[in-house]
Design a protein around this motif. Structure first.
Motif, PDB file in Angstrom:
ATOM      1  N   GLU A  50       0.798  -1.037  -0.045  1.00  0.00           N
ATOM      2  CA  GLU A  50      -0.068  -0.171  -0.240  1.00  0.00           C
ATOM      3  C   GLU A  50       0.957   1.102   0.035  1.00  0.00           C
ATOM      4  OE1 GLU A  50      -2.536  -0.285   3.364  1.00  0.00           O
ATOM      5  OE2 GLU A  50      -3.007  -2.258   2.796  1.00  0.00           O
ATOM      6  N   PRO A  51       1.241   1.745  -1.154  1.00  0.00           N
ATOM      7  CA  PRO A  51       2.186   2.854  -1.158  1.00  0.00           C
ATOM      8  C   PRO A  51       1.687   4.147  -0.291  1.00  0.00           C
ATOM      9  CG  PRO A  51       1.630   2.134  -3.456  1.00  0.00           C
ATOM     10  CD  PRO A  51       0.805   1.434  -2.377  1.00  0.00           C
ATOM     11  N   LEU A  52       2.446   4.587   0.658  1.00  0.00           N
ATOM     12  CA  LEU A  52       2.388   5.578   1.381  1.00  0.00           C
ATOM     13  C   LEU A  52       2.179   6.813   0.746  1.00  0.00           C
ATOM     14  CD1 LEU A  52       2.131   5.550   4.621  1.00  0.00           C
ATOM     15  CD2 LEU A  52       4.547   6.631   4.362  1.00  0.00           C
ATOM     16  N   GLY A  53       1.038   7.754   1.383  1.00  0.00           N
ATOM     17  CA  GLY A  53       0.775   8.888   0.401  1.00  0.00           C
ATOM     18  C   GLY A  53       0.912  10.206   1.322  1.00  0.00           C
ATOM     19  N   LEU A  54       1.128  11.605   0.779  1.00  0.00           N
ATOM     20  CA  LEU A  54       1.379  12.632   1.258  1.00  0.00           C
ATOM     21  C   LEU A  54      -0.100  13.464   0.602  1.00  0.00           C
ATOM     22  CD1 LEU A  54       2.891  14.656   3.014  1.00  0.00           C
ATOM     23  CD2 LEU A  54       4.057  15.354   1.062  1.00  0.00           C
ATOM     24  N   TYR A  55      -0.899  14.067   1.657  1.00  0.00           N
ATOM     25  CA  TYR A  55      -2.311  14.477   1.189  1.00  0.00           C
ATOM     26  C   TYR A  55      -2.213  16.120   1.882  1.00  0.00           C
ATOM     27  CZ  TYR A  55      -3.494   9.636   0.086  1.00  0.00           C
ATOM     28  OH  TYR A  55      -3.496   8.598  -0.414  1.00  0.00           O
ATOM     29  N   SER A  56      -3.173  16.707   1.167  1.00  0.00           N
ATOM     30  CA  SER A  56      -3.447  18.112   1.438  1.00  0.00           C
ATOM     31  C   SER A  56      -4.980  18.369   1.015  1.00  0.00           C
ATOM     32  CB  SER A  56      -2.533  18.755   1.294  1.00  0.00           C
ATOM     33  OG  SER A  56      -2.775  20.361   1.522  1.00  0.00           O
ATOM     34  N   ARG A  57      -5.861  19.160   2.011  1.00  0.00           N
ATOM     35  CA  ARG A  57      -6.858  19.654   1.644  1.00  0.00           C
ATOM     36  C   ARG A  57      -6.660  21.343   1.228  1.00  0.00           C
ATOM     37  NH1 ARG A  57     -10.613  15.842   1.567  1.00  0.00           N
ATOM     38  NH2 ARG A  57     -10.715  14.372   3.327  1.00  0.00           N
ATOM     39  N   LYS A  58      -5.589  21.698   1.775  1.00  0.00           N
ATOM     40  CA  LYS A  58      -5.210  23.049   1.413  1.00  0.00           C
ATOM     41  C   LYS A  58      -4.566  23.523   0.291  1.00  0.00           C
ATOM     42  CE  LYS A  58      -5.413  24.102   6.331  1.00  0.00           C
ATOM     43  NZ  LYS A  58      -4.453  24.724   7.513  1.00  0.00           N
ATOM     44  N   HIS A  59      -3.707  22.544  -0.276  1.00  0.00           N
ATOM     45  CA  HIS A  59      -2.789  22.932  -1.500  1.00  0.00           C
ATOM     46  C   HIS A  59      -2.853  21.784  -2.369  1.00  0.00           C
ATOM     47  CE1 HIS A  59      -1.422  25.526   1.575  1.00  0.00           C
ATOM     48  NE2 HIS A  59      -0.809  24.672   2.495  1.00  0.00           N
ATOM     49  N   ALA A  60      -2.637  22.466  -3.503  1.00  0.00           N
ATOM     50  CA  ALA A  60      -2.890  21.596  -4.937  1.00  0.00           C
ATOM     51  C   ALA A  60      -1.549  21.029  -5.193  1.00  0.00           C
ATOM     52  CB  ALA A  60      -3.568  22.528  -6.112  1.00  0.00           C
ATOM     53  N   ASN A  61      -0.542  21.368  -4.712  1.00  0.00           N
ATOM     54  CA  ASN A  61       0.713  20.803  -5.153  1.00  0.00           C
ATOM     55  C   ASN A  61       2.017  21.008  -4.110  1.00  0.00           C
ATOM     56  OD1 ASN A  61       2.065  23.111  -5.980  1.00  0.00           O
ATOM     57  ND2 ASN A  61       0.700  23.221  -7.432  1.00  0.00           N
ATOM     58  N   LEU A  62       2.906  20.357  -4.012  1.00  0.00           N
ATOM     59  CA  LEU A  62       3.892  20.537  -3.064  1.00  0.00           C
ATOM     60  C   LEU A  62       4.631  21.736  -2.911  1.00  0.00           C
ATOM     61  CD1 LEU A  62       5.840  17.228  -3.228  1.00  0.00           C
ATOM     62  CD2 LEU A  62       4.261  17.740  -1.529  1.00  0.00           C
ATOM     63  N   ALA A  63       4.799  22.654  -4.116  1.00  0.00           N
ATOM     64  CA  ALA A  63       5.377  23.963  -4.349  1.00  0.00           C
ATOM     65  C   ALA A  63       4.625  25.031  -3.413  1.00  0.00           C
ATOM     66  CB  ALA A  63       5.466  24.235  -5.782  1.00  0.00           C
ATOM     67  N   ALA A  64       3.175  24.507  -3.293  1.00  0.00           N
ATOM     68  CA  ALA A  64       2.325  25.433  -2.669  1.00  0.00           C
ATOM     69  C   ALA A  64       2.096  25.475  -0.908  1.00  0.00           C
ATOM     70  CB  ALA A  64       0.913  25.305  -3.069  1.00  0.00           C
ATOM     71  N   VAL A  65       3.114  24.388  -0.496  1.00  0.00           N
ATOM     72  CA  VAL A  65       3.153  24.256   0.793  1.00  0.00           C
ATOM     73  C   VAL A  65       4.106  25.462   1.214  1.00  0.00           C
ATOM     74  CG1 VAL A  65       4.067  22.747   2.720  1.00  0.00           C
ATOM     75  CG2 VAL A  65       2.930  21.769   0.671  1.00  0.00           C
ATOM     76  N   PRO A  66       3.329  26.137   2.223  1.00  0.00           N
ATOM     77  CA  PRO A  66       4.070  27.203   2.646  1.00  0.00           C
ATOM     78  C   PRO A  66       5.015  27.087   3.760  1.00  0.00           C
ATOM     79  CG  PRO A  66       2.028  27.001   4.126  1.00  0.00           C
ATOM     80  CD  PRO A  66       2.005  25.876   3.105  1.00  0.00           C
ATOM     81  N   ALA A  67       5.859  28.174   4.109  1.00  0.00           N
ATOM     82  CA  ALA A  67       6.859  28.130   5.066  1.00  0.00           C
ATOM     83  C   ALA A  67       6.085  28.054   6.551  1.00  0.00           C
ATOM     84  CB  ALA A  67       7.679  29.330   5.208  1.00  0.00           C
ATOM     85  N   ARG A  68       6.791  27.187   7.167  1.00  0.00           N
ATOM     86  CA  ARG A  68       6.189  26.950   8.642  1.00  0.00           C
ATOM     87  C   ARG A  68       5.101  26.079   8.250  1.00  0.00           C
ATOM     88  NH1 ARG A  68       8.665  31.760   8.815  1.00  0.00           N
ATOM     89  NH2 ARG A  68       6.546  32.932   8.170  1.00  0.00           N
ATOM     90  N   GLY A  69       4.811  25.459   7.540  1.00  0.00           N
ATOM     91  CA  GLY A  69       3.450  24.774   7.501  1.00  0.00           C
ATOM     92  C   GLY A  69       3.484  23.622   8.309  1.00  0.00           C
ATOM     93  N   LEU A  70       2.190  23.101   8.652  1.00  0.00           N
ATOM     94  CA  LEU A  70       2.116  21.934   9.735  1.00  0.00           C
ATOM     95  C   LEU A  70       2.049  20.681   8.691  1.00  0.00           C
ATOM     96  CD1 LEU A  70       1.780  20.645  12.396  1.00  0.00           C
ATOM     97  CD2 LEU A  70      -0.891  21.089  11.931  1.00  0.00           C
ATOM     98  N   VAL A  71       3.034  19.696   9.216  1.00  0.00           N
ATOM     99  CA  VAL A  71       3.087  18.435   8.803  1.00  0.00           C
ATOM    100  C   VAL A  71       2.469  17.373   9.678  1.00  0.00           C
ATOM    101  CG1 VAL A  71       4.267  16.365   7.418  1.00  0.00           C
ATOM    102  CG2 VAL A  71       4.707  19.049   7.088  1.00  0.00           C
ATOM    103  N   ILE A  72       1.377  16.478   9.535  1.00  0.00           N
ATOM    104  CA  ILE A  72       1.285  15.460  10.539  1.00  0.00           C
ATOM    105  C   ILE A  72       1.684  14.107   9.905  1.00  0.00           C
ATOM    106  CG2 ILE A  72      -0.908  14.221  11.433  1.00  0.00           C
ATOM    107  CD1 ILE A  72      -2.426  16.837  11.336  1.00  0.00           C
ATOM    108  N   LEU A  73       2.121  13.062  10.789  1.00  0.00           N
ATOM    109  CA  LEU A  73       2.761  12.114  10.718  1.00  0.00           C
ATOM    110  C   LEU A  73       2.238  11.014  11.600  1.00  0.00           C
ATOM    111  CD1 LEU A  73       6.612  13.327  10.561  1.00  0.00           C
ATOM    112  CD2 LEU A  73       5.209  13.089   8.756  1.00  0.00           C
ATOM    113  N   PRO A  74       2.181   9.739  11.115  1.00  0.00           N
ATOM    114  CA  PRO A  74       1.770   8.534  12.115  1.00  0.00           C
ATOM    115  C   PRO A  74       2.961   8.652  13.298  1.00  0.00           C
ATOM    116  CG  PRO A  74       1.952   7.799   9.952  1.00  0.00           C
ATOM    117  CD  PRO A  74       2.507   9.123   9.848  1.00  0.00           C
TER     118      PRO A  74
END
Length: 268
Positions: A111-135
């Protein structure tokens, strides 16, 4: 979405798990195998092979859990005969932490692990000091960090070590902050994060489509295979071996390919 019949069987199984905590799995050649799983895709795959196993004289009881701990605890306590939900790095960490001796029987799928967002359409849009949630379990935290590294968001002390922690991040160009929570809860918190790493079984259960919704996804060469797991005392039980053969069959590979459209990949 999970079929109505699966939801009913899952609810019944959860009630059984809650009310029958002292029950041991029954032994004997004709006794049903009690197998602990998470709902998607593991329970669905077992339901698909239930008729095949029944025809071979191997009835199964599918016991559905919504966490990664109890299926191993109950297997070690002989309340289950086997489980099917985890990777070997997770199993190794669990055995080490809990002093258990659970063993892999057969690798079934990735099951390939994925990186998801409801706020940003791509990785370039992830802002400085953004929050990343991990298991928050060690094997999935390390695996998540490797995915973030491959996506160019961080650089790790050891580029290949699967058991690193956030303390091993040596470069963080966006000054991202990290929060670690239990893996099943991450889809419910997705709106709070800029990005979140979600295990595919929980992503599917939440209605996400990894191939189209993930901003980054592990490749098909991921070493994180999901295994059928048992104890050392019953790994050679003919019923367990029959289950292993069924899970490794071409019929299951075809079912996975047809149903999950690349979100789940049969193991080689």
């Amino acid at each position: 979405m999970i079929r109505r019949s699966l939801l009913i069987s899952a609810a019944a199984a959860l009630m059984l798990a809650a009310c029958g905590q002292g029950d041991q799995a029954k032994s004997g050649a004709n006794a049903p195998l009690r197998i602990g799983v998470t709902p998607v895709p593991h329970a669905e795959i077992l339901e698909a092979i239930r008729p095949t196993l029944a025809a071979e004289g191997v009835p199964i009881d599918v016991v559905v859990f919504n966490d990664y701990v109890q299926p191993n605890v109950q297997l070690s306590e002989k309340r289950l005969d086997a489980n099917y939900f985890q990777t070997k790095p997770y199993l190794d960490e669990f055995n080490l932490a809990r002093g258990t001796d659970l063993v892999t029987v057969a690798g079934v799928h990735v099951e390939p692990l994925g990186l998801y967002s409801r706020k940003h359409a791509n990785l370039a849009a992830v802002p400085a000091r953004g929050l990343v949630i991990l298991p928050n379990d060690a094997s999935n935290t390390g695996r998540s960090l490797l995915l973030l590294q491959s996506a160019g968001l961080v650089r790790l002390r050891d580029p290949a070590n699967p058991l690193q922690t956030v303390r091993d991040i040596v470069a963080n160009p966006k000054n991202l902050t990290f929060r670690e929570i239990e893996a099943p809860a991450i889809p419910r918190t997705l709106s709070e994060a800029d990005v979140a790493v979600i295990n595919t079984n929980y992503a599917l259960d939440a209605g996400l489509k990894p191939r189209t919704d993930a901003l980054a996804l592990e490749g098909a060469d991921s070493p994180y295979i999901n295994y059928l797991v048992s104890r050392t005392d019953n790994a050679e039980d003919p019923r367990i071996q029959a289950l292993a053969r069924a899970l490794r069959s071409q019929a299951v590979k075809d079912f996975i390919a047809g149903k999950y459209e690349g979100a789940v990949i049969p193991a080689a």
